[in-house]
Scaffold this motif. Structure first.
Motif, short mmCIF file in Angstrom:
data_model
loop_
_atom_site.label_atom_id
_atom_site.label_comp_id
_atom_site.label_asym_id
_atom_site.label_seq_id
_atom_site.Cartn_x
_atom_site.Cartn_y
_atom_site.Cartn_z
N PHE A 264 60.70 47.56 -94.05
CA PHE A 264 60.32 46.18 -93.47
C PHE A 264 60.06 45.28 -94.97
O PHE A 264 60.37 43.99 -95.08
CB PHE A 264 58.78 46.02 -92.96
CG PHE A 264 58.82 46.57 -91.39
CD1 PHE A 264 59.45 45.90 -90.66
CD2 PHE A 264 58.02 47.95 -91.11
CE1 PHE A 264 59.53 46.08 -89.24
CE2 PHE A 264 58.17 48.42 -89.79
CZ PHE A 264 58.91 47.49 -88.84
N LYS A 265 59.69 45.68 -95.95
CA LYS A 265 59.41 45.09 -97.18
C LYS A 265 60.89 44.74 -97.61
O LYS A 265 61.33 43.67 -98.46
CB LYS A 265 58.60 45.89 -98.48
CG LYS A 265 57.04 45.92 -97.92
CD LYS A 265 56.54 46.27 -99.17
CE LYS A 265 55.03 46.39 -99.08
NZ LYS A 265 54.34 46.95 -100.21
N THR A 298 51.65 47.04 -87.33
CA THR A 298 52.53 46.07 -87.09
C THR A 298 52.10 44.71 -87.67
O THR A 298 52.88 43.88 -88.25
CB THR A 298 52.24 45.80 -85.44
OG1 THR A 298 52.75 46.75 -84.73
CG2 THR A 298 53.08 44.45 -85.18
N ALA A 299 50.48 44.52 -87.98
CA ALA A 299 50.08 43.43 -88.57
C ALA A 299 50.67 43.37 -90.24
O ALA A 299 51.27 42.43 -90.52
CB ALA A 299 48.74 43.13 -88.60
N LEU A 303 53.44 40.80 -92.77
CA LEU A 303 53.23 40.54 -94.06
C LEU A 303 54.58 40.95 -94.60
O LEU A 303 55.03 40.35 -95.67
CB LEU A 303 51.99 41.24 -94.88
CG LEU A 303 50.54 40.47 -94.67
CD1 LEU A 303 49.41 41.33 -95.51
CD2 LEU A 303 50.78 39.05 -95.23
N ASP A 304 55.09 42.20 -94.65
CA ASP A 304 56.10 42.82 -95.45
C ASP A 304 57.51 41.97 -94.90
O ASP A 304 58.06 41.73 -96.16
CB ASP A 304 56.25 44.31 -94.86
CG ASP A 304 55.19 45.40 -95.25
OD1 ASP A 304 54.37 44.91 -96.07
OD2 ASP A 304 55.30 46.44 -94.90
N VAL A 305 57.48 41.61 -94.07
CA VAL A 305 58.78 40.88 -93.84
C VAL A 305 58.83 39.21 -94.06
O VAL A 305 59.69 38.64 -93.97
CB VAL A 305 59.38 41.02 -92.28
CG1 VAL A 305 59.85 42.39 -91.87
CG2 VAL A 305 58.52 40.28 -91.44
N ALA A 338 42.31 39.65 -90.05
CA ALA A 338 41.80 40.15 -91.46
C ALA A 338 42.80 40.02 -92.55
O ALA A 338 42.40 39.87 -93.76
CB ALA A 338 41.42 41.62 -91.16
N LEU A 339 44.03 40.15 -92.26
CA LEU A 339 45.09 39.78 -93.28
C LEU A 339 45.41 38.50 -93.46
O LEU A 339 46.45 38.07 -94.31
CB LEU A 339 46.28 40.75 -92.79
CG LEU A 339 46.06 42.28 -92.85
CD1 LEU A 339 47.37 43.02 -92.35
CD2 LEU A 339 45.72 42.70 -94.02
#
Length: 368
Positions: A264-265, A298-299, A303-305, A338-339
């Motif tokens: 994902f990153k 999933t959340a 962020l990663d993508v 939260a993120l």
């Protein structure tokens, strides 16, 4: 008694063998020539496709017993109390649409994307049961689809993420193939389409990180962490993937099915940021977390993508795991908040406009 049981077992084995060999639902078989071509892929090893780092779902005896125990135990709220109502869409308004990019969710992982005048289907599983036979699965939670297949307009392209029954459906292909120009799949998945009557000239198979131009759009086949197979002996014979879809002004990501991983990153670094990401969230279990993300993951994948907005998918249509049916959307929404990630949870059939600032967060599932 022993002879009787033995005879019944033999009849069962013969019946299953005949069903697998006769039923078209199981799709095609990879040829020797195709195996030689797939062997050139970095994701192919010893005759099967593999995940990055050779990560796989381990299925030892102990884990299998736990899964059987869970499946036989109590599973509260694993299905809605009543049929889910869906938003209906008008066939004429869909066919004539030339406006801003928008999506329609059909539940689970199926979408219609209308972008720059093109109609694109993503993992169009429109069948009632995600299985090779209706008796082998649980029916769709909704009693109908937002629009009947026969009322869909001409489809310019279809993207598939892998060949599992909840993503690639024989009956849907039979109804769709006459109105589709091109099909794009990970390596090997095209063999099923060919078996089902799709012309080879209409099928493009792609490896991870390969990209193609399509009438001003760019499709990039990107990694996922999953597996494949439709029968007893074809596990890993075809590749699985996610997809990035880019126009001149917009960039969206579709995760397909995937466990959480470093890919994902990598996708975010190479192809992000994304305006919108449809991320798998549902049908999970700690016992098979290698191939399906937990909601909190999933959340994090959002962020990663580098997604500006995420939408949880792979829930809301079928029961393929033991968790409560609304748990995925509840957990991912909480973690995303939260993120600090914008999350949208539209109804099935509701139009999702990519350029819209407004986020649909109505808790529609509580009605069911």
């Amino acid at each position: 008694m022993g002879l009787l049981l033995g005879g019944l077992l033999l009849i069962l084995v013969i019946f299953v063998a005949l069903f697998v060999n006769i039923s078209p639902e199981f799709g095609g078989t990879i040829t020797k020539e195709q195996k030689l071509r797939y062997a050139q892929s970095k994701n192919y090893k010893d005759g099967v496709f593999i995940n990055k780092g050779d990560i796989k779902m381990s299925m030892g005896f102990g884990k299998m017993m736990k899964i059987i125990g869970q499946s036989l135990g109590a599973q509260p709220n694993s299905k809605p109390e009543k049929r889910i109502a869906v938003e209906k869409i008008d066939s004429i308004s869909v066919a004539d649409y030339q406006g801003a990019s928008r999506l329609v969710w059909f539940g689970h992982s199926s979408f219609l994307l209308q972008m720059e005048g093109k109609n694109i289907l993503i993992d169009p599983m429109f069948g009632a049961v995600p299985a090779p036979h209706p008796l082998l699965g649980v029916k769709r939670f909704s009693g109908s689809l937002p629009i009947e297949i026969k009322k869909l307009p001409k489809i310019d392209a279809v993207l598939f993420s892998h060949d599992h029954y909840d993503h690639l459906d024989y009956g849907s292909i039979q109804l769709l193939k006459g109105k589709v120009d091109m099909f794009y799949t990970p390596l090997g998945v095209g063999v099923h389409l060919s078996e089902w009557g799709v012309a080879e000239a209409q099928i493009v198979e792609m490896d991870w990180w390969e990209e193609t131009q399509f009438h001003g759009l760019r499709f990039t086949c990107t990694p996922a962490q999953h597996f494949s197979g439709r029968g007893f002996t074809d596990r890993g014979k075809t590749l699985w993937s996610s997809w990035a879809i880019q126009s001149s002004t917009e960039n969206i990501f579709f995760s397909g099915d995937s466990g959480y991983g470093s890919h994902f990153k990598e996708i975010g670094k190479k192809l992000g940021p994304f305006d919108f990401a449809m991320l798998e969230c549902g049908q999970y279990n700690e016992l098979w977390s290698e191939i399906h993300m937990m909601p909190e993951e999933t959340a994090q994948a959002g962020l990663d993508v580098k997604a500006n907005k995420i939408m949880p998918i792979h829930w809301g249509a079928f029961k393929l795991a033991m968790h409560p049916w609304t748990e995925p959307v509840e957990r991912v929404s909480k973690k995303a908040t939260a993120l600090g990630i914008a999350t949208t949870t539209p109804k099935i059939g509701e139009y999702i406009y990519l350029e819209a600032d407004q986020i649909s967060n109505e808790r529609w599932w509580e009605e069911f």
